[in-house]
Design a protein around this motif. Structure first.
Motif, short mmCIF file in Angstrom:
data_model
loop_
_atom_site.label_atom_id
_atom_site.label_comp_id
_atom_site.label_asym_id
_atom_site.label_seq_id
_atom_site.Cartn_x
_atom_site.Cartn_y
_atom_site.Cartn_z
N GLY A 37 0.82 -1.20 0.00
CA GLY A 37 0.00 0.00 0.00
C GLY A 37 0.85 1.25 0.00
O GLY A 37 2.09 1.20 0.14
N GLU A 38 0.20 2.39 -0.14
CA GLU A 38 0.90 3.69 -0.15
C GLU A 38 1.68 3.91 1.14
O GLU A 38 2.72 4.56 1.13
CB GLU A 38 -0.10 4.83 -0.37
N ASP A 39 1.20 3.40 2.25
CA ASP A 39 1.89 3.60 3.52
C ASP A 39 3.20 2.83 3.60
O ASP A 39 4.03 3.08 4.48
CB ASP A 39 0.98 3.22 4.69
N SER A 40 3.43 1.90 2.68
CA SER A 40 4.65 1.09 2.73
C SER A 40 5.90 1.92 2.48
O SER A 40 6.96 1.63 3.05
CB SER A 40 4.57 -0.05 1.71
N VAL A 41 5.82 2.93 1.64
CA VAL A 41 6.98 3.79 1.39
C VAL A 41 7.39 4.47 2.69
O VAL A 41 8.57 4.47 3.07
CB VAL A 41 6.69 4.82 0.28
N ALA A 42 6.43 5.03 3.40
CA ALA A 42 6.72 5.69 4.68
C ALA A 42 7.25 4.68 5.69
O ALA A 42 8.19 4.97 6.44
CB ALA A 42 5.48 6.38 5.22
N LYS A 43 6.69 3.49 5.70
CA LYS A 43 7.13 2.45 6.65
C LYS A 43 8.59 2.07 6.38
O LYS A 43 9.39 1.93 7.30
CB LYS A 43 6.23 1.23 6.54
N VAL A 44 8.96 1.94 5.11
CA VAL A 44 10.36 1.61 4.77
C VAL A 44 11.27 2.76 5.21
O VAL A 44 12.36 2.52 5.74
CB VAL A 44 10.51 1.30 3.26
N GLU A 45 10.84 3.99 5.01
CA GLU A 45 11.64 5.14 5.46
C GLU A 45 11.82 5.11 6.98
O GLU A 45 12.90 5.39 7.49
CB GLU A 45 10.99 6.46 5.02
N GLN A 46 10.76 4.77 7.70
CA GLN A 46 10.86 4.66 9.16
C GLN A 46 11.88 3.59 9.53
O GLN A 46 12.74 3.81 10.39
CB GLN A 46 9.50 4.28 9.76
N ILE A 47 11.77 2.44 8.89
CA ILE A 47 12.67 1.32 9.19
C ILE A 47 14.12 1.74 8.94
O ILE A 47 14.99 1.52 9.78
CB ILE A 47 12.30 0.09 8.34
N ARG A 48 14.39 2.35 7.80
CA ARG A 48 15.76 2.74 7.45
C ARG A 48 16.30 3.77 8.44
O ARG A 48 17.46 3.71 8.85
CB ARG A 48 15.81 3.31 6.03
N MET A 63 8.84 -1.35 18.43
CA MET A 63 8.63 0.09 18.48
C MET A 63 7.47 0.56 17.61
O MET A 63 6.92 1.63 17.83
CB MET A 63 9.89 0.84 18.02
N MET A 64 7.12 -0.20 16.59
CA MET A 64 6.18 0.26 15.58
C MET A 64 4.85 0.79 16.14
O MET A 64 4.32 1.74 15.58
CB MET A 64 5.93 -0.82 14.52
N PRO A 65 4.31 0.23 17.21
CA PRO A 65 3.08 0.83 17.74
C PRO A 65 3.26 2.28 18.21
O PRO A 65 2.29 3.01 18.33
CB PRO A 65 2.71 -0.08 18.90
N CYS A 66 4.50 2.68 18.47
CA CYS A 66 4.77 4.03 18.96
C CYS A 66 5.31 4.95 17.86
O CYS A 66 5.72 6.07 18.15
CB CYS A 66 5.78 3.97 20.11
N SER A 76 4.90 8.99 22.89
CA SER A 76 5.63 8.72 24.11
C SER A 76 5.12 7.44 24.75
O SER A 76 4.04 7.38 25.31
CB SER A 76 5.48 9.89 25.09
N CYS A 77 5.92 6.38 24.63
CA CYS A 77 5.62 5.08 25.23
C CYS A 77 6.76 4.73 26.18
O CYS A 77 7.92 4.79 25.77
CB CYS A 77 5.54 4.00 24.16
N PRO A 78 6.46 4.37 27.42
CA PRO A 78 7.54 4.03 28.36
C PRO A 78 8.47 2.94 27.83
O PRO A 78 9.68 3.02 28.00
CB PRO A 78 6.80 3.56 29.61
N GLU A 79 7.89 1.93 27.17
CA GLU A 79 8.72 0.84 26.65
C GLU A 79 9.70 1.35 25.59
O GLU A 79 10.83 0.91 25.51
CB GLU A 79 7.86 -0.26 26.02
N LEU A 80 9.22 2.28 24.81
CA LEU A 80 10.04 2.86 23.75
C LEU A 80 11.21 3.63 24.35
O LEU A 80 12.35 3.49 23.92
CB LEU A 80 9.19 3.78 22.87
#
Length: 131
Positions: A37-48, A63-66, A76-80
């Motif tokens: 999907g279109e969000d995959s480009v942003a997700k790859v950028e986040q991962i990189r 981390m992805m939920p945060c 802001s997630c304490p676990e993160l």
């Protein structure tokens, strides 16, 4: 997958790895091709971006939920915060160890440079009263 690779500059083998790690979740077309999907480009950028900050793919999956936005921006997630703090501590320890190694190596280089031809560096240091 080829289109996502072209749009992100990330090789298809790497995208498959991200998928295997649970970081990308493509759908499958009727012919079995992966569809992103279109969000995959942003997700790859986040991962990189997170990989370049020293995070592992396992870290990133947790981390992805945060994670929001392409930056990525974080909720802001304490676990993160705990995870990022732990990674920072590890990086600082590695930097300190590398600094000690570099300084020791620099000392050996200096001693070797100042030795007379054929003289062992430790003998040169002793001659100069440093050993």
């Amino acid at each position: 997958m080829g289109e996502l690779s072209r749009r992100t500059g990330v090789g298809t083998h790497q995208l498959r790895y991200y998928e295997a790690q649970g970081l990308l979740d493509p759908t499958r077309s009727a012919n079995g091709y992966r569809e992103y999907g279109e969000d995959s480009v942003a997700k790859v950028e986040q991962i990189r971006t997170l990989l370049s900050a020293g995070m592992t793919t396992k870290d990133i999956a947790s981390m992805m939920p945060c994670v929001l936005g392409e930056g990525p921006d974080f909720v802001s997630c304490p676990e993160l915060l705990d995870l990022m703090g732990s990674r920072e501590k590890g990086l600082n320890e590695r930097i300190e160890a590398l600094t000690r190694s570099r300084d020791a190596l620099r000392g050996h280089i200096d001693e070797t440079r100042t030795a007379r031809p054929g003289e062992r560096p430790w003998a040169a240091a002793r001659r100069r009263g440093r050993a």
